[in-house]
Design a protein around this motif. Structure first.
Motif, mmCIF file in Angstrom:
data_model
loop_
_atom_site.group_PDB
_atom_site.id
_atom_site.type_symbol
_atom_site.label_atom_id
_atom_site.label_comp_id
_atom_site.label_asym_id
_atom_site.label_seq_id
_atom_site.Cartn_x
_atom_site.Cartn_y
_atom_site.Cartn_z
ATOM 1 N N ARG A 168 -6.436 61.393 32.746
ATOM 2 C CA ARG A 168 -7.258 61.275 31.697
ATOM 3 C C ARG A 168 -6.946 59.435 31.859
ATOM 4 N N ASN A 169 -8.360 59.138 30.678
ATOM 5 C CA ASN A 169 -8.075 57.660 30.596
ATOM 6 C C ASN A 169 -6.871 56.140 31.695
ATOM 7 N N MET A 170 -7.725 56.918 32.709
ATOM 8 C CA MET A 170 -7.336 56.112 34.363
ATOM 9 C C MET A 170 -7.988 54.446 33.881
ATOM 10 N N ILE A 171 -6.711 53.232 34.311
ATOM 11 C CA ILE A 171 -7.519 52.800 34.645
ATOM 12 C C ILE A 171 -6.598 51.498 35.608
ATOM 13 N N ARG A 220 -2.199 55.935 33.612
ATOM 14 C CA ARG A 220 -2.676 57.178 33.580
ATOM 15 C C ARG A 220 -2.337 57.487 31.790
ATOM 16 N N LEU A 221 -3.156 59.324 31.696
ATOM 17 C CA LEU A 221 -1.894 60.086 30.370
ATOM 18 C C LEU A 221 -2.055 61.246 32.211
ATOM 19 N N GLN A 222 -1.382 61.753 31.363
ATOM 20 C CA GLN A 222 -0.978 62.624 32.602
ATOM 21 C C GLN A 222 -0.904 63.968 31.499
ATOM 22 N N CYS A 223 -1.563 64.983 31.520
ATOM 23 C CA CYS A 223 -1.926 66.570 30.964
ATOM 24 C C CYS A 223 -1.496 67.635 31.470
ATOM 25 N N ALA A 224 -1.056 68.356 31.175
ATOM 26 C CA ALA A 224 -0.277 70.057 31.589
ATOM 27 C C ALA A 224 -0.671 70.907 30.964
ATOM 28 N N ASP A 225 -1.755 71.683 31.447
ATOM 29 C CA ASP A 225 -1.950 72.787 31.085
ATOM 30 C C ASP A 225 -3.224 71.928 29.789
ATOM 31 N N GLY A 226 -3.851 71.132 29.822
ATOM 32 C CA GLY A 226 -5.064 70.330 28.872
ATOM 33 C C GLY A 226 -3.688 69.943 27.990
ATOM 34 N N GLU A 227 -2.785 69.622 27.650
ATOM 35 C CA GLU A 227 -1.897 68.999 26.353
ATOM 36 C C GLU A 227 -1.110 67.909 27.180
ATOM 37 N N PRO A 228 -1.448 65.973 26.761
ATOM 38 C CA PRO A 228 -1.008 64.970 26.383
ATOM 39 C C PRO A 228 0.356 64.848 27.137
ATOM 40 N N ILE A 263 2.747 59.063 29.929
ATOM 41 C CA ILE A 263 1.728 57.903 29.541
ATOM 42 C C ILE A 263 2.541 57.525 31.168
ATOM 43 N N LEU A 264 1.765 56.952 32.102
ATOM 44 C CA LEU A 264 2.483 57.040 33.615
ATOM 45 C C LEU A 264 1.895 55.918 33.713
ATOM 46 N N ILE A 265 2.262 54.525 34.004
ATOM 47 C CA ILE A 265 2.371 52.664 34.529
ATOM 48 C C ILE A 265 2.421 52.704 35.950
ATOM 49 N N ASN A 266 2.076 52.884 37.180
ATOM 50 C CA ASN A 266 2.547 52.367 38.712
ATOM 51 C C ASN A 266 2.553 51.032 38.403
ATOM 52 N N TYR A 267 3.268 50.151 38.998
ATOM 53 C CA TYR A 267 3.389 48.727 39.049
ATOM 54 C C TYR A 267 3.273 48.783 40.875
ATOM 55 N N PHE A 268 2.547 48.462 41.514
ATOM 56 C CA PHE A 268 3.436 48.380 42.926
ATOM 57 C C PHE A 268 2.905 47.015 43.967
ATOM 58 N N GLU A 323 7.725 49.168 44.507
ATOM 59 C CA GLU A 323 7.107 50.057 43.398
ATOM 60 C C GLU A 323 8.063 50.111 41.885
ATOM 61 N N LEU A 324 7.206 49.692 40.176
ATOM 62 C CA LEU A 324 7.640 50.083 39.318
ATOM 63 C C LEU A 324 7.251 51.303 38.393
ATOM 64 N N VAL A 325 7.395 52.314 38.273
ATOM 65 C CA VAL A 325 7.219 52.800 37.607
ATOM 66 C C VAL A 325 7.520 52.611 36.216
ATOM 67 N N GLU A 326 6.639 52.532 35.503
ATOM 68 C CA GLU A 326 6.971 53.371 33.803
ATOM 69 C C GLU A 326 6.438 54.433 33.017
ATOM 70 N N MET A 327 7.295 55.108 32.856
ATOM 71 C CA MET A 327 6.686 56.948 32.234
ATOM 72 C C MET A 327 6.661 56.817 30.849
ATOM 73 N N ALA A 328 6.239 56.952 29.718
ATOM 74 C CA ALA A 328 6.280 57.585 28.401
ATOM 75 C C ALA A 328 6.512 59.332 27.954
ATOM 76 N N ASN A 329 7.767 60.078 28.306
ATOM 77 C CA ASN A 329 6.899 61.352 27.965
ATOM 78 C C ASN A 329 7.389 62.564 26.611
ATOM 79 N N ARG A 330 6.816 62.827 26.104
ATOM 80 C CA ARG A 330 6.849 63.639 24.778
ATOM 81 C C ARG A 330 8.739 64.282 25.149
ATOM 82 N N SER A 331 8.909 64.107 24.081
ATOM 83 C CA SER A 331 10.456 64.530 24.387
ATOM 84 C C SER A 331 10.930 65.956 24.449
ATOM 85 N N ASP A 332 9.574 67.025 23.007
ATOM 86 C CA ASP A 332 9.446 68.115 22.947
ATOM 87 C C ASP A 332 8.662 68.706 23.837
#
Length: 257
Positions: free
Chosen positions: A106-109, A136-144, A147-152, A226-235
């Protein structure tokens, strides 16, 4: 319900924290996703604690995303955390597919941008060199979940801005369309509090903890790509790292020499 551990009422550790540990162990050993937790009165009786302690403990489990409460029905185990195995370079979508998860983006830029000083340094960029930012906002089984940002580096992927991300996996696209294979990567993992925007996008409460990962990936000749920044839900996300023992590591180093 079988007690897993005995609570110590003389301990300096609060009872609700001891009970939380006991319930987490019970869930791990005996329950699966969707199963109901024993009712409050049963937990109260089994562990000889007050109803207030039981409710505080369950509230903590709800806050951590371990269980969910449904009015009139009870308390149920939520999805297990998604475990990311360290040691291999895989795309987020590939990792989820391996685990049998249905993925959604979702929300791809996509933008081509001037690099910051940090990116210029991390990727060893030439003067005037531009990079592509794919968020991008990445979801699994419909749940966010992340947040994944790829710089390449733009010069390695001519035409990408015009075509966009035409495959679910960025790494599959890089390999198949550009012949780019990432040989190695270096990751930094940090626990921190989500920003207001991250909390909103991930659907978590403000001040929730997230697992923040920064990865720099390299081509076979050692060129940083490439540099990747990823913010993951800890739960919902857990990182699993396998370590070598000292003797095994010595053997590995000897064979490599």
């Amino acid at each position: 319900m079988k007690k897993i551990i005995q609570l110590d009422k003389h301990s300096k550790t609060p009872l609700y924290m001891q009970l939380k540990a006991a319930l987490l162990e019970y869930i791990e050993e005996h329950l699966k996703e969707g199963d109901a937790l024993p009712i409050e009165s049963e937990i109260e009786k089994q562990f000889s604690v007050s109803r207030i302690t039981v409710r505080k403990t369950i509230d903590e489990l709800v806050k951590d995303g371990i269980v969910t409460k449904t009015q009139g029905r009870g308390t149920f185990v939520q999805s297990r955390k998604i475990i990311q195995k360290a040691g291999t370079i895989t795309s987020w979508s590939e990792e989820m597919r391996i685990k049998g998860k249905k993925t959604e983006t979702r929300n791809m830029i996509i933008n081509e941008i001037e690099p910051s000083r940090k990116l210029t340094s991390e990727l060893n960029l030439s003067r005037g060199e531009k990079i592509i930012c794919l968020k991008r906002l990445q979801c699994a089984d419909g749940e966010p979940i992340a947040i994944l940002i790829n710089y390449f580096r733009s010069k390695f992927v001519p035409g990408f801005m015009e075509k966009g991300l035409t495959k679910e996996s960025l790494y599959a696209l890089l390999e198949e369309d550009y012949g780019i294979q990432l040989e190695k990567a270096h990751e930094r993992i940090q626990a921190r509090i989500a920003t207001d925007l991250e909390a909103l996008e991930l659907g978590v409460s403000p001040d929730s903890a997230i697992l923040h990962i920064t990865r720099v990936s390299y081509l076979a000749d050692g060129t940083p790509f490439e540099l990747v920044e990823m913010a993951n839900r800890s739960d919902r996300y857990q990182y699993d790292i396998e370590l070598l023992g000292r003797n095994k590591l010595k053997s590995f180093n000897a064979e490599s020499e």
